[in-house]
Design a protein around this motif. Structure first.
Motif, PDB file in Angstrom:
ATOM      1  N   ILE A 104       0.836 -12.205   1.018  1.00 19.46           N
ATOM      2  CA  ILE A 104       2.202 -11.873   0.626  1.00 19.46           C
ATOM      3  C   ILE A 104       3.163 -12.568   1.584  1.00 19.46           C
ATOM      4  CG2 ILE A 104       3.835  -9.979   0.280  1.00 19.46           C
ATOM      5  CD1 ILE A 104       1.022  -8.289   0.170  1.00 19.46           C
ATOM      6  N   SER A 111      -3.922  -8.818   1.373  1.00 21.26           N
ATOM      7  CA  SER A 111      -4.177  -7.650   0.553  1.00 21.26           C
ATOM      8  C   SER A 111      -5.126  -8.046  -0.577  1.00 21.26           C
ATOM      9  CB  SER A 111      -2.845  -7.129  -0.016  1.00 21.26           C
ATOM     10  OG  SER A 111      -3.052  -5.947  -0.758  1.00 21.26           O
ATOM     11  N   LEU A 113      -5.134  -7.843  -4.799  1.00 18.81           N
ATOM     12  CA  LEU A 113      -4.349  -7.573  -6.009  1.00 18.81           C
ATOM     13  C   LEU A 113      -5.305  -7.087  -7.084  1.00 18.81           C
ATOM     14  CD1 LEU A 113      -1.645  -7.703  -7.554  1.00 18.81           C
ATOM     15  CD2 LEU A 113      -2.243 -10.043  -8.167  1.00 18.81           C
ATOM     16  N   LEU A 123      -1.101  -3.764  -5.353  1.00 16.36           N
ATOM     17  CA  LEU A 123      -1.694  -4.194  -4.090  1.00 16.36           C
ATOM     18  C   LEU A 123      -2.501  -3.049  -3.499  1.00 16.36           C
ATOM     19  CD1 LEU A 123       1.369  -6.070  -2.604  1.00 16.36           C
ATOM     20  CD2 LEU A 123      -0.695  -7.096  -3.580  1.00 16.36           C
ATOM     21  N   LEU A 126      -3.620  -2.490   1.774  1.00  8.91           N
ATOM     22  CA  LEU A 126      -2.552  -3.045   2.596  1.00  8.91           C
ATOM     23  C   LEU A 126      -2.306  -2.062   3.737  1.00  8.91           C
ATOM     24  CD1 LEU A 126      -0.531  -5.421   2.601  1.00  8.91           C
ATOM     25  CD2 LEU A 126       1.082  -3.916   1.452  1.00  8.91           C
ATOM     26  N   VAL A 138       3.644 -13.133  -4.113  1.00 10.30           N
ATOM     27  CA  VAL A 138       2.207 -12.949  -3.913  1.00 10.30           C
ATOM     28  C   VAL A 138       1.491 -14.235  -4.335  1.00 10.30           C
ATOM     29  CG1 VAL A 138       0.194 -11.584  -4.592  1.00 10.30           C
ATOM     30  CG2 VAL A 138       2.425 -10.470  -4.327  1.00 10.30           C
ATOM     31  N   ILE A 156       6.615  -8.943  -5.960  1.00  8.39           N
ATOM     32  CA  ILE A 156       6.595  -7.497  -5.784  1.00  8.39           C
ATOM     33  C   ILE A 156       7.930  -6.949  -6.262  1.00  8.39           C
ATOM     34  CG2 ILE A 156       6.437  -5.607  -4.131  1.00  8.39           C
ATOM     35  CD1 ILE A 156       4.717  -7.479  -2.410  1.00  8.39           C
ATOM     36  N   ASN A 165       2.647  -0.646  -4.610  1.00  8.57           N
ATOM     37  CA  ASN A 165       3.338  -1.928  -4.622  1.00  8.57           C
ATOM     38  C   ASN A 165       3.004  -2.643  -5.920  1.00  8.57           C
ATOM     39  OD1 ASN A 165       4.633  -2.007  -1.967  1.00  8.57           O
ATOM     40  ND2 ASN A 165       2.540  -1.862  -1.203  1.00  8.57           N
TER      41      ASN A 165
END
Length: 190
Positions: A104, A111, A113, A123, A126, A138, A156, A165
């Motif tokens: 990110i 992170s 996804l 996400l 994180l 992202v 985001i 998120n």
């Protein structure tokens, strides 16, 4: 009768001109990229065992392999999960089974996804002390060697520490007609 045929031909001509313009744009995009992409057409798939997947018109005969990444307009949309002789199945980033290592920016936060079955992802994993402000972008992180790092995926929408998120994908997966495929899998040492 004659006017009806003439009107039909005009509409067809207009449609094909627009489609031709889109294809020319895709070809121009391909030549601008340093990587060698394979342009493919998306086929309808009504009987998918996956929640969110597509079938494309390229397969083993064209050099497609499992794990190849799939992009539309230079945005990541998914990866090849099944390959036949002439077609392949692509698991979209929106599928519930999709887990993508991401980074990110700004901030270089790492992170995972996860797909939600909708046109957004969330996400996971994180760290709590990573404060993400809204409108962060992202990208694929390249972790695990499956995908090239830096392929944009989405933005985001919002962030509050007590809420998920949500990542809105740049591509609308319900409107995919042509996608590009590239192998970003690292070759193993012999």
């Amino acid at each position: 009768q004659k006017n009806l045929t003439l009107d039909t031909l005009r509409y067809e001509n207009k449609f094909f001109k627009k489609e031709n313009k889109k294809l020319k744009k895709l070809i121009d995009e391909k030549t601008l990229l340093s990587e060698n992409y394979l342009l493919t057409k998306v086929l309808l798939d009504q009987q998918s065992p996956y929640l969110k997947s597509i079938i494309i018109n390229k397969g083993l005969k064209h050099g497609i392999k499992k794990g190849f990444s799939v992009v539309e307009n230079s945005y990541y949309v998914g990866k090849v999960v099944d390959v036949n002789h002439l077609t392949s199945r692509v698991l979209l980033a929106s599928d519930l089974n999709s887990k993508i290592p991401v980074i990110i920016e700004p901030g270089s936060f790492q992170s995972i996804l996860s797909g939600t079955g909708k046109n957004h992802g969330t996400l996971q994993y994180l760290k709590e002390n990573y404060l993400i402000e809204g409108k962060n972008t992202v990208y694929t992180s390249g972790a695990g060697g499956l995908f090239k790092a830096g392929i944009p995926i989405g933005k985001i929408e919002k962030n509050q520490l007590d809420e998920e998120n949500k990542v809105n994908f740049f591509s609308d997966f319900s409107q995919l007609r042509f996608v590009k495929i590239k192998s970003f899998i690292k070759e193993e040492d012999n």
